[in-house]
Design an enzyme around this catalytic site. Structure first.
Site, PDB file in Angstrom:
ATOM      1  N   ASN A 128       0.831  -1.213   0.000  1.00 31.17           N
ATOM      2  CA  ASN A 128       0.000   0.000   0.000  1.00 31.17           C
ATOM      3  C   ASN A 128       0.856   1.250   0.000  1.00 31.17           C
ATOM      4  O   ASN A 128       1.972   1.271   0.495  1.00 31.17           O
ATOM      5  CB  ASN A 128      -0.983  -0.015   1.172  1.00 31.17           C
ATOM      6  CG  ASN A 128      -0.465   0.729   2.388  1.00 31.17           C
ATOM      7  OD1 ASN A 128      -0.588   1.950   2.485  1.00 31.17           O
ATOM      8  ND2 ASN A 128       0.156   0.005   3.306  1.00 31.17           N
ATOM      9  N   PHE A 132      -2.104   8.245   4.325  1.00 32.54           N
ATOM     10  CA  PHE A 132      -3.015   8.829   5.330  1.00 32.54           C
ATOM     11  C   PHE A 132      -4.204   9.587   4.751  1.00 32.54           C
ATOM     12  O   PHE A 132      -4.466  10.744   5.128  1.00 32.54           O
ATOM     13  CB  PHE A 132      -2.284   9.798   6.268  1.00 32.54           C
ATOM     14  CG  PHE A 132      -1.107   9.257   7.020  1.00 32.54           C
ATOM     15  CD1 PHE A 132      -0.912   7.903   7.207  1.00 32.54           C
ATOM     16  CD2 PHE A 132      -0.185  10.135   7.584  1.00 32.54           C
ATOM     17  CE1 PHE A 132       0.180   7.419   7.921  1.00 32.54           C
ATOM     18  CE2 PHE A 132       0.902   9.672   8.296  1.00 32.54           C
ATOM     19  CZ  PHE A 132       1.094   8.313   8.457  1.00 32.54           C
ATOM     20  N   SER A 192       5.166   5.178   9.027  1.00 28.83           N
ATOM     21  CA  SER A 192       4.583   4.858   7.715  1.00 28.83           C
ATOM     22  C   SER A 192       5.556   5.303   6.624  1.00 28.83           C
ATOM     23  O   SER A 192       6.107   6.397   6.695  1.00 28.83           O
ATOM     24  CB  SER A 192       3.244   5.562   7.527  1.00 28.83           C
ATOM     25  OG  SER A 192       2.272   4.931   8.303  1.00 28.83           O
ATOM     26  N   ASN A 194       4.811   6.070   3.566  1.00 34.63           N
ATOM     27  CA  ASN A 194       4.153   6.736   2.433  1.00 34.63           C
ATOM     28  C   ASN A 194       3.946   8.228   2.608  1.00 34.63           C
ATOM     29  O   ASN A 194       3.245   8.857   1.815  1.00 34.63           O
ATOM     30  CB  ASN A 194       2.816   6.052   2.149  1.00 34.63           C
ATOM     31  CG  ASN A 194       3.010   4.576   1.851  1.00 34.63           C
ATOM     32  OD1 ASN A 194       3.888   4.224   1.068  1.00 34.63           O
ATOM     33  ND2 ASN A 194       2.244   3.719   2.506  1.00 34.63           N
ATOM     34  N   THR A 195       4.495   8.793   3.685  1.00 31.49           N
ATOM     35  CA  THR A 195       4.470  10.240   3.869  1.00 31.49           C
ATOM     36  C   THR A 195       5.925  10.688   3.888  1.00 31.49           C
ATOM     37  O   THR A 195       6.668  10.315   4.804  1.00 31.49           O
ATOM     38  CB  THR A 195       3.759  10.615   5.194  1.00 31.49           C
ATOM     39  OG1 THR A 195       2.394  10.204   5.098  1.00 31.49           O
ATOM     40  CG2 THR A 195       3.813  12.109   5.469  1.00 31.49           C
ATOM     41  N   LYS A 232       4.657   4.117  17.381  1.00 35.63           N
ATOM     42  CA  LYS A 232       4.664   2.963  16.462  1.00 35.63           C
ATOM     43  C   LYS A 232       5.890   3.041  15.567  1.00 35.63           C
ATOM     44  O   LYS A 232       6.119   4.043  14.889  1.00 35.63           O
ATOM     45  CB  LYS A 232       3.394   2.971  15.611  1.00 35.63           C
ATOM     46  CG  LYS A 232       3.292   1.778  14.662  1.00 35.63           C
ATOM     47  CD  LYS A 232       1.904   1.640  14.095  1.00 35.63           C
ATOM     48  CE  LYS A 232       1.817   0.504  13.095  1.00 35.63           C
ATOM     49  NZ  LYS A 232       0.460   0.385  12.512  1.00 35.63           N
ATOM     50  N   ASN A 261       5.225  -1.291  11.746  1.00 34.45           N
ATOM     51  CA  ASN A 261       4.504  -0.821  10.564  1.00 34.45           C
ATOM     52  C   ASN A 261       4.904  -1.686   9.349  1.00 34.45           C
ATOM     53  O   ASN A 261       5.550  -2.726   9.520  1.00 34.45           O
ATOM     54  CB  ASN A 261       4.839   0.662  10.334  1.00 34.45           C
ATOM     55  CG  ASN A 261       3.633   1.421   9.825  1.00 34.45           C
ATOM     56  OD1 ASN A 261       3.025   1.020   8.840  1.00 34.45           O
ATOM     57  ND2 ASN A 261       3.289   2.512  10.481  1.00 34.45           N
TER      58      ASN A 261
HETATM   59  C1  LIG Z   1      -3.742  -0.737   3.409  1.00 34.07           C
HETATM   60  C2  LIG Z   1      -2.996  -0.453   4.671  1.00 34.07           C
HETATM   61  C3  LIG Z   1      -3.089   0.803   5.275  1.00 34.07           C
HETATM   62  C4  LIG Z   1      -2.385   1.079   6.446  1.00 34.07           C
HETATM   63  N1  LIG Z   1      -2.518   2.314   7.030  1.00 34.07           N
HETATM   64  C5  LIG Z   1      -1.868   2.558   8.190  1.00 34.07           C
HETATM   65  C6  LIG Z   1      -2.023   3.802   8.854  1.00 34.07           C
HETATM   66  O1  LIG Z   1      -2.767   4.688   8.407  1.00 34.07           O
HETATM   67  N2  LIG Z   1      -1.335   4.010  10.017  1.00 34.07           N
HETATM   68  C7  LIG Z   1      -0.519   3.053  10.565  1.00 34.07           C
HETATM   69  O2  LIG Z   1       0.069   3.285  11.625  1.00 34.07           O
HETATM   70  N3  LIG Z   1      -0.378   1.855   9.966  1.00 34.07           N
HETATM   71  C8  LIG Z   1      -1.025   1.599   8.806  1.00 34.07           C
HETATM   72  N4  LIG Z   1      -0.881   0.370   8.208  1.00 34.07           N
HETATM   73  C9  LIG Z   1       0.038  -0.630   8.816  1.00 34.07           C
HETATM   74  C10 LIG Z   1      -0.699  -1.619   9.695  1.00 34.07           C
HETATM   75  O3  LIG Z   1      -1.299  -0.985  10.789  1.00 34.07           O
HETATM   76  C11 LIG Z   1       0.283  -2.697  10.211  1.00 34.07           C
HETATM   77  O4  LIG Z   1       1.251  -2.077  11.036  1.00 34.07           O
HETATM   78  C12 LIG Z   1       0.989  -3.442   9.074  1.00 34.07           C
HETATM   79  O5  LIG Z   1       0.119  -3.644   7.989  1.00 34.07           O
HETATM   80  C13 LIG Z   1       1.544  -4.786   9.528  1.00 34.07           C
HETATM   81  O6  LIG Z   1       0.524  -5.627   9.970  1.00 34.07           O
HETATM   82  P1  LIG Z   1      -0.143  -6.793   9.056  1.00 34.07           P
HETATM   83  O7  LIG Z   1       0.977  -7.612   8.521  1.00 34.07           O
HETATM   84  O8  LIG Z   1      -1.051  -7.528   9.999  1.00 34.07           O
HETATM   85  O9  LIG Z   1      -0.902  -6.098   7.978  1.00 34.07           O
HETATM   86  C14 LIG Z   1      -1.569   0.073   7.028  1.00 34.07           C
HETATM   87  C15 LIG Z   1      -1.496  -1.181   6.429  1.00 34.07           C
HETATM   88  C16 LIG Z   1      -2.185  -1.453   5.278  1.00 34.07           C
HETATM   89  C17 LIG Z   1      -2.083  -2.826   4.658  1.00 34.07           C
END
Ligand SMILES: Cc1cc2nc3c(=O)[nH]c(=O)nc-3n(C[C@H](O)[C@H](O)[C@H](O)COP(=O)(O)O)c2cc1C
Length: 384
Positions: A128, A132, A192, A194-195, A232, A261
């Site tokens: 992804n 945000f 994150s 992506n910012t 985080k 993350n």
């Molecule tokens: C589509 C998508 C959007 C995400 N958006 C955020 C976000 O806005 N803020 C954040 O702290 N983590 C975000 N994450 C990260 C997740 O909270 C998590 O830390 C990460 O995906 C690892 O966990 P997983 O393997 O269970 O997906 C996002 C993950 C995905 C897949």
């Protein structure tokens, strides 16, 4: 009998729905469609009570006390799935013990240019580059004010894309001031990918003033003075930086750390780069899901070895099964979150995890899962 049939019903409906419909439409629309079906059901008291009754065993085995709160299950929803705090009721009804909403920025903002999410099914992963997208802190506050009283809700905050990194502390402080009154805990997201520039804030020299600014903001109001505050972190930090983050969190009396993350690494994927580019876009974005599992666990083990029980550790990254949750708990996580595992597992997934965990706690002869936190660390030589 009743609970079994509910679970198999969900599996029988979800598997064909996922394979025939949801998988064929872009992930974002699939998530929207799923919530369109679920939200009206969860908003009605009787179906909600019924769902909750079949998805979460109401007993001591899964109950966790942490951050001054009681969690009915240690399994929560990771940030990013419910960016604007619109689906807390639905996610709680599916069996999650808590929901972390956000990331919320002070002002509303659009996503990065689409497409912003892609499935990499061979790796059980998502890629992804959302950046945000959210309705901003004032709108999210209004949603939080309507949340069910019995749900545990964390609020994850960040800076707006167009805010310079040197001015980031003011964004975090504004978001914290606005949202803290309706948050059970707050998370500073500095990880994150992506910012642009956000991860620069992970360096201790930048993180320290940021945390201090938010703490000062929270301390200024009696209502928020004791609000649990966590940070985080990313899986791409060096081990030394993970240690430094743990030390800083302890020194500044943070409540805990959420790790991790998404990763910017691509060598964790089995899928060849050309195929990833064809499924998604040429470059950029963060990988989540199964390929994150080993690093996320290694970061947790490192944090636990460094900080012990002086921090509440929330583990996230590649959690796909009850086995994975169990492993994180034994390695020192008090709470565990998932995003990608839930997307691939479907609506019955949290229920399956809850019941499997409860059975294991029972078989282990423990009164509750909390007694097992940090009791099974691997020897250092076995770690990554
Ligand atoms: C589509 C998508 C959007 C995400 N958006 C955020 C976000 O806005 N803020 C954040 O702290 N983590 C975000 N994450 C990260 C997740 O909270 C998590 O830390 C990460 O995906 C690892 O966990 P997983 O393997 O269970 O997906 C996002 C993950 C995905 C897949």
């Amino acid at each position: 009998m009743r609970t079994l049939s509910a679970s198999s019903l969900a599996a029988v409906i979800y598997e064909p729905l996922f394979n025939s419909v949801l998988r064929r439409i872009p992930p974002e629309q699939a998530h929207e469609l799923a919530f369109k079906l679920l939200d009206p059901l969860a908003a009605r008291p009787r179906p909600n009570r019924w769902l909750r009754g079949v998805t979460l065993p109401d007993d001591e085995l899964l109950r966790v006390s942490a951050l001054g709160l009681t969690f009915p299950s240690p399994l929560g929803v990771a940030a990013g799935l419910d960016k604007n705090a619109e689906h807390v009721r639905s996610l709680s009804a599916l069996g999650f013990g808590f929901v972390e909403v956000g990331t919320v920025t002070p002002r509303p903002q659009e996503s990065n240019p689409r497409p912003i999410i892609a499935r990499i099914p061979e790796d059980r992963a998502l890629l992804n580059r959302m950046g945000f997208p959210n309705d901003g802190s004032a709108a999210v506050l209004a949603n939080l004010a309507k949340r069910p009283a019995d749900a545990v809700v964390g609020v994850n905050i960040g800076k707006n894309r167009d805010t310079a990194v040197v001015d980031a502390a003011a964004d975090y402080a504004t978001a914290a001031r606005t949202l803290a009154p309706h948050a059970d805990y707050l998370v500073l997201n500095v990880s994150s990918p992506n910012t642009p520039g956000l991860r620069d804030l992970e360096a201790v020299a930048n993180l320290k003033p940021l945390i201090r600014a938010v703490q000062a903001e929270l301390a200024a109001c009696a209502e928020t003075a004791d609000k649990p505050l966590l940070v985080k972190i990313s899986p791409d930090m060096s081990d030394e930086d993970v240690d430094a983050a743990a030390d800083l969190a302890v020194d500044l009396h943070l409540s805990g750390i959420i790790a991790t993350n998404t990763t910017v690494r691509r060598d964790v994927l089995q899928t060849p780069p050309e195929r990833v580019a064809a499924l998604a876009w040429p470059e950029g974005g963060g990988v989540s899901g199964a390929p994150l599992k080993q690093r996320s666990l290694a970061v947790l083990e490192r944090l636990h070895a460094r900080a012990g029980d002086r921090l509440t550790l929330i583990s996230v990254g590649g959690v796909q099964s009850a086995d994975d949750v169990w492993q994180r708990i034994l390695a020192g996580a008090t709470l565990v979150q998932a995003y990608t595992g839930f997307i691939y597992g479907g609506p019955a997934w949290p229920r399956q995890i809850n019941f499997e965990l409860a059975r294991r706690v029972w078989e282990a002869g423990a009164g509750s899962i909390q007694e097992l936190v940090g009791t099974g660390g691997r020897p250092a030589a076995d770690r990554l």
